[in-house]
Write a protein that holds these residues in place. Structure first.
Motif: not given
Ligand SMILES: Cc1ncc(COP(=O)(O)O)c(C=O)c1O
Length: 454
Positions: A136-138, A209-211, A247-252, A281-284, A290-292
């Protein structure tokens, strides 16, 4: 405290199991930990603020109340399913016996697929040694912090933003928080950041951006990237360590309307030496469970992240990462999936946004920022200084949150949960776990609740 060493026979059928709780300093969670002499890091950690709100929601639901839950940054599988090919791919890989340890930087086919995906979709060609797959991204974010920042060093990030405070704390780093402004859609600008670069090792950026559900524009990101490159030229001349950008682009993949996603490296190529991408892949693909995830970074940074993650064992499960690689190598499949997902997310955000716009036009104290990306809407419930007939004045976001939950059955998260400590009525509304119909039902309840405030 007594210590009793029991033989395995003690657990034999018919014998009572040893009651471990009698041998531990119990009490409130924190109290027990303090008495047991845990580390300062363990004692100082703060749990997720959003999970606390989730408990309130569950309590209300337990009373039989209907709640439109706009709090979780997750997808309900009933609303957003992962791609079928991913689902089937994982099942058949498990059947084939892909169940042992993956390599610590990830299965090669998955790493190659990420490198090709970035070349194809983002126009960025990286060597495969730049790619590390993780659970996952974390873990990737944590590894970025640990790879770049030493204890006592500074990390710069805008607020509101997601979880930087926690990663700073776990890295024993020093936070430098810059308050982003509503007039900039709560996004950082080079002007806001420029005066805070001294001694900073890591600048943490996230877009969309989250939030807030807003996204850095080409101009804003170019200016920030140029600022970082210039800063690093000065540092190189002094023989000082560079400033990296996470550069966190999990929502790109989730942008709407005219909004386009940009990367620092595409805009200012010299940023390749300083940019650590966080993605997954979490958000995309609505695949949070699934944790990738992965990083794409300069190979010397990626290698240290690999070693760090390897010791933690924060790998993505083998079958999941191979299947994710197969998905990333299927441009048509991805395009079809995203066309559907994007319009579903947008329909929900638009429904909320339009609902609030209509309320504002009717003179009610609410406004929202038009959705640009991710699964979030920023909305301001401007109730401060107002009151319920015969009631107390609203003076905190927490009061507003509770009012909306109790009166309208709508659960939202105040920006305080993202480090913006102002009681000025701004909230995050997340749409991954609700239907358009659920939103349509909730809007009149919000309208009625706001009408009651004078
Ligand atoms: C900006 C941002 N980065 C990373 C994550 C974490 O993603 P993951 O579930 O792949 O660990 C989140 C989850 O909410 C997020 O909002």
């Amino acid at each position: 405290m007594t210590h009793e060493v029991r033989s395995p026979a003690a657990a034999a059928p018919g014998r009572l199991p040893l009651d471990a709780s009698l041998h531990m300093p119990l009490g409130a969670e924190g109290e027990g930990a303090a008495r047991a002499g845990l580390s300062q890091v363990a004692l100082g950690l703060v749990g997720s603020e959003i999970l606390k709100i989730a408990a309130d929601v569950r309590a209300l639901q337990a009373q039989g109340r209907k709640v439109c839950n706009l709090t979780v940054g997750d997808f309900a599988p009933s609303e957003f399913r992962i791609p079928r090919s991913l689902e089937r791919g994982i099942a058949s890989l498990l059947e084939r016996g892909e169940t042992n340890y993956p390599p610590s930087d990830g299965v090669l086919s998955a790493r190659e697929a990420v490198a090709d995906y970035y070349a194809r979709e983002l126009g960025l060609r990286y060597p495969v040694s730049s790619v590390v797959i993780a659970g996952g991204a974390r873990p990737v974010i944590y590894a970025t912090y640990r790879a770049v920042v030493d204890p006592g060093e500074r990390v710069l990030y805008p607020v509101p933003s997601w979880n930087n405070n926690h990663y700073v704390f776990m890295s024993r780093a020093v936070p430098v928080e810059v308050m982003a402004r509503p007039e900039d859609d709560f996004l950082p600008t080079s002007d806001l950041l420029r005066h805070h670069l001294d001694g900073v090792r890591l600048l943490s950026l996230n877009s969309p951006l989250n939030p807030t559900g807003t996204a850095l524009s080409r101009e804003a990101l170019t200016e920030i990237s140029v600022m970082v490159v210039e800063e690093n030229r000065r540092r190189a001349a002094r023989g000082d360590r560079p400033l990296y950008v996470m550069y966190d682009q999990v929502y790109w993949t989730l942008t709407f309307g005219d909004t386009r996603h940009h990367t620092p490296v595409e805009l200012v190529p010299e940023m390749a030496a300083y940019t650590v991408f966080v993605d997954g892949i979490s958000k995309a693909f609505a695949a949070t469970g699934l944790r990738v995830g992965w990083t794409v970074a300069p190979p010397y940074v990626a290698a240290r992240m690999r070693d760090l993650l390897g010791h933690v064992g924060a790998w993505a499960p083998r079958a999941e990462q191979i299947a994710a690689g197969e998905l990333l190598a299927d441009p048509e499949g991805i395009a079809a999936y995203h066309a559907g997902m994007r319009s579903e997310v947008q329909a929900r955000l638009d429904a909320l946004y339009e609902g609030f716009r209509a309320m504002a036009e009717a003179g009610l104290p609410v406004r929202a920022i038009p959705p640009q990306g991710a699964i979030y809407l920023s909305a301001r419930f401007d109730l401060m200084g107002r009151r319920l007939p015969g009631g107390a004045l609203f003076s905190t976001n927490e009061q507003v949150r509770q009012y909306l939950l109790e009166k309208a059955g709508v659960a939202v998260v105040p920006f305080q949960a993202f480090g913006r400590g102002l009681d000025d009525g701004w909230f995050r509304l997340s749409v991954g776990a609700v239907s358009v119909a659920g939103i349509a039902e909730a809007l009149p309840r919000i309208r009625a609740a706001l009408r009651d405030v004078i």
